[in-house]
Design a protein around this motif. Structure first.
Motif, mmCIF file in Angstrom:
data_model
loop_
_atom_site.group_PDB
_atom_site.id
_atom_site.type_symbol
_atom_site.label_atom_id
_atom_site.label_comp_id
_atom_site.label_asym_id
_atom_site.label_seq_id
_atom_site.Cartn_x
_atom_site.Cartn_y
_atom_site.Cartn_z
ATOM 1 N N VAL A 38 -0.700 7.727 -3.690
ATOM 2 C CA VAL A 38 0.109 8.477 -2.728
ATOM 3 C C VAL A 38 0.250 9.917 -3.233
ATOM 4 O O VAL A 38 0.875 10.167 -4.258
ATOM 5 C CB VAL A 38 1.488 7.822 -2.544
ATOM 6 C CG1 VAL A 38 2.344 8.626 -1.561
ATOM 7 C CG2 VAL A 38 1.326 6.383 -2.042
ATOM 8 N N LYS A 40 1.466 12.651 -1.536
ATOM 9 C CA LYS A 40 2.400 13.536 -0.821
ATOM 10 C C LYS A 40 3.035 14.533 -1.789
ATOM 11 O O LYS A 40 3.415 14.148 -2.898
ATOM 12 C CB LYS A 40 3.468 12.717 -0.095
ATOM 13 C CG LYS A 40 4.324 11.863 -0.989
ATOM 14 C CD LYS A 40 5.193 10.912 -0.166
ATOM 15 C CE LYS A 40 6.100 10.101 -1.059
ATOM 16 N NZ LYS A 40 6.554 8.855 -0.438
ATOM 17 N N ASN A 61 2.528 10.562 3.912
ATOM 18 C CA ASN A 61 3.500 10.102 4.903
ATOM 19 C C ASN A 61 3.917 11.164 5.915
ATOM 20 O O ASN A 61 4.786 10.907 6.727
ATOM 21 C CB ASN A 61 4.737 9.526 4.209
ATOM 22 C CG ASN A 61 5.517 10.581 3.469
ATOM 23 O OD1 ASN A 61 4.990 11.677 3.231
ATOM 24 N ND2 ASN A 61 6.737 10.290 3.099
ATOM 25 N N ILE A 85 1.026 6.310 5.672
ATOM 26 C CA ILE A 85 2.035 5.329 5.261
ATOM 27 C C ILE A 85 3.439 5.686 5.727
ATOM 28 O O ILE A 85 4.388 4.973 5.438
ATOM 29 C CB ILE A 85 2.030 5.146 3.727
ATOM 30 C CG1 ILE A 85 2.394 6.464 3.030
ATOM 31 C CG2 ILE A 85 0.669 4.661 3.234
ATOM 32 C CD1 ILE A 85 2.577 6.325 1.524
ATOM 33 N N VAL A 175 8.275 -1.758 2.703
ATOM 34 C CA VAL A 175 8.913 -1.102 1.569
ATOM 35 C C VAL A 175 10.055 -2.045 1.200
ATOM 36 O O VAL A 175 10.889 -2.370 2.042
ATOM 37 C CB VAL A 175 9.473 0.281 1.968
ATOM 38 C CG1 VAL A 175 10.195 0.939 0.796
ATOM 39 C CG2 VAL A 175 8.360 1.184 2.498
ATOM 40 N N MET A 210 4.963 -0.453 -5.019
ATOM 41 C CA MET A 210 4.914 0.969 -5.334
ATOM 42 C C MET A 210 4.997 1.093 -6.857
ATOM 43 O O MET A 210 4.814 0.113 -7.561
ATOM 44 C CB MET A 210 6.068 1.690 -4.624
ATOM 45 C CG MET A 210 6.188 1.220 -3.182
ATOM 46 S SD MET A 210 7.296 2.047 -1.991
ATOM 47 C CE MET A 210 8.358 3.081 -2.913
ATOM 48 N N SER A 211 5.315 2.293 -7.353
ATOM 49 C CA SER A 211 5.316 2.491 -8.807
ATOM 50 C C SER A 211 6.169 1.463 -9.544
ATOM 51 O O SER A 211 5.784 0.951 -10.588
ATOM 52 C CB SER A 211 5.823 3.897 -9.144
ATOM 53 O OG SER A 211 4.907 4.852 -8.681
ATOM 54 N N ARG A 226 0.655 0.997 -3.000
ATOM 55 C CA ARG A 226 0.830 2.425 -2.691
ATOM 56 C C ARG A 226 1.584 3.077 -3.849
ATOM 57 O O ARG A 226 2.779 2.947 -3.962
ATOM 58 C CB ARG A 226 1.612 2.600 -1.390
ATOM 59 C CG ARG A 226 1.092 1.748 -0.218
ATOM 60 C CD ARG A 226 1.993 1.906 1.013
ATOM 61 N NE ARG A 226 3.388 1.709 0.713
ATOM 62 C CZ ARG A 226 4.037 0.541 0.825
ATOM 63 N NH1 ARG A 226 3.408 -0.532 1.273
ATOM 64 N NH2 ARG A 226 5.318 0.461 0.521
ATOM 65 N N VAL A 227 0.852 3.759 -4.714
ATOM 66 C CA VAL A 227 1.460 4.250 -5.947
ATOM 67 C C VAL A 227 1.395 5.775 -6.045
ATOM 68 O O VAL A 227 0.317 6.363 -5.969
ATOM 69 C CB VAL A 227 0.765 3.618 -7.172
ATOM 70 C CG1 VAL A 227 1.422 4.095 -8.463
ATOM 71 C CG2 VAL A 227 0.812 2.088 -7.091
HETATM 72 C C1 LIG Z 1 6.125 7.760 -1.357
HETATM 73 C C2 LIG Z 1 5.777 6.409 -0.924
HETATM 74 C C3 LIG Z 1 5.189 5.501 -1.830
HETATM 75 C C4 LIG Z 1 4.948 5.805 -3.304
HETATM 76 O O1 LIG Z 1 6.115 5.595 -4.022
HETATM 77 P P1 LIG Z 1 6.201 5.774 -5.617
HETATM 78 O O2 LIG Z 1 7.489 5.170 -5.967
HETATM 79 O O3 LIG Z 1 6.122 7.230 -5.883
HETATM 80 O O4 LIG Z 1 5.044 5.037 -6.197
HETATM 81 C C5 LIG Z 1 4.845 4.242 -1.344
HETATM 82 N N1 LIG Z 1 5.060 3.898 -0.053
HETATM 83 C C6 LIG Z 1 5.615 4.732 0.840
HETATM 84 C C7 LIG Z 1 5.830 4.289 2.240
HETATM 85 C C8 LIG Z 1 6.004 6.018 0.434
HETATM 86 O O5 LIG Z 1 6.562 6.849 1.326
#
Ligand SMILES: *Cc1c(COP(=O)(O)O)cnc(C)c1O
Length: 239
Positions: A38, A40, A61, A85, A175, A210-211, A226-227
């Motif tokens: 990710v 962004k 995103n 995402i 999420v 995620m992370s 999604r990291v």
């Molecule tokens: C920003 C985001 C992530 C990444 O999150 P991290 O905690 O930085 O890994 C994953 N999914 C979505 C939907 C996000 O907006």
């Protein structure tokens, strides 16, 4: 190599090792799991570093940032896969379908004809995941500020996507709720994914993790992680 390149390469290596470890522990093959980085808030030069380190899947995103960033990256000749995402505004649907290969966040009926029209116009097939809000338990519950459909809305949404030929229903995304054990939340998502898969056998993808919680997501069957932070560092505070 620049300092930034060394830094990204090293955290990427650590995340890949974590994924391998979690897959090993869960008796899964790492080949079943796609790492989406990710990007962004991070610049094109970081994306290029990641490409040089073998990353092919990128997530963003926000439409405006994603569109210009990946246009630039693709203009450099890189073959990448773009994942959208974030929440898709209906009036941005056409824009998103012009560059995204996979949209993780389909969560309402109104969006579907807009995405289909955009994909048609762009002459592309766009893979869709249905975002599930595991926080909200009913329609009147407005905890779900991160977007997402109620579990009971997943199948009707899949039916609507399946009726639009330029769109393909490929699975679910979530999420994790902040106040629920991760294995429990991702386990619920896996059940929802199983229900969807019995109606749509090609809907095999589960975008979760995620992370902070990718290990639990892998245990519970995630196919797409999604990291961001764990690879690129912390983002500037929300603008
Ligand atoms: C920003 C985001 C992530 C990444 O999150 P991290 O905690 O930085 O890994 C994953 N999914 C979505 C939907 C996000 O907006």
């Amino acid at each position: 190599m620049t300092t930034r390149h060394t830094e990204i390469a090293s955290s990427l290596r650590a995340v890949r090792a974590r994924i391998e470890r979690a897959c090993l522990d869960a008796d899964r093959s790492p080949d079943e799991v796609t790492l989406i980085v990710v990007t962004k808030y991070f610049p094109v030069r970081d994306v290029v570093v990641l490409i040089n380190e073998g990353v092919r899947d990128f997530g963003e995103n926000r439409d405006q940032e994603a569109r210009s960033k990946f246009q630039e990256v693709r203009a450099l000749g890189h073959d990448i896969r773009v994942h959208f995402i974030g929440q898709v505004q209906t009036n941005k649907a056409a824009s998103v379908t012009a560059y995204a290969d996979l949209i993780h966040s389909v969560d309402r009926h109104r969006l579907i004809p807009a995405l289909a029209k955009g994909a048609d116009r762009a002459g592309r097939t766009v893979d869709c995941l249905i975002q599930v809000d595991l926080d909200r338990r009913s329609v009147s519950d407005d905890r779900g500020r991160r977007g997402g459909a109620l579990p009971g809305e997943v199948l009707p949404l899949a039916d609507a996507i399946a009726e639009c030929s330029p769109l393909r229903v490929r699975g679910v995304m979530t999420v994790a709720p902040l106040d629920e054990d991760r294995d429990s939340a991702f386990g619920r998502l896996a059940d929802i994914a199983g229900g969807l898969r019995s109606a749509y056998p090609d809907a095999t993808w589960i975008s979760a993790g995620m992370s902070d919680d990718l290990d639990a997501a892998i245990r519970q069957g995630a196919t797409h992680l999604r990291v961001g932070t764990a690879i690129l560092g912390s983002r500037p505070p929300l603008r």
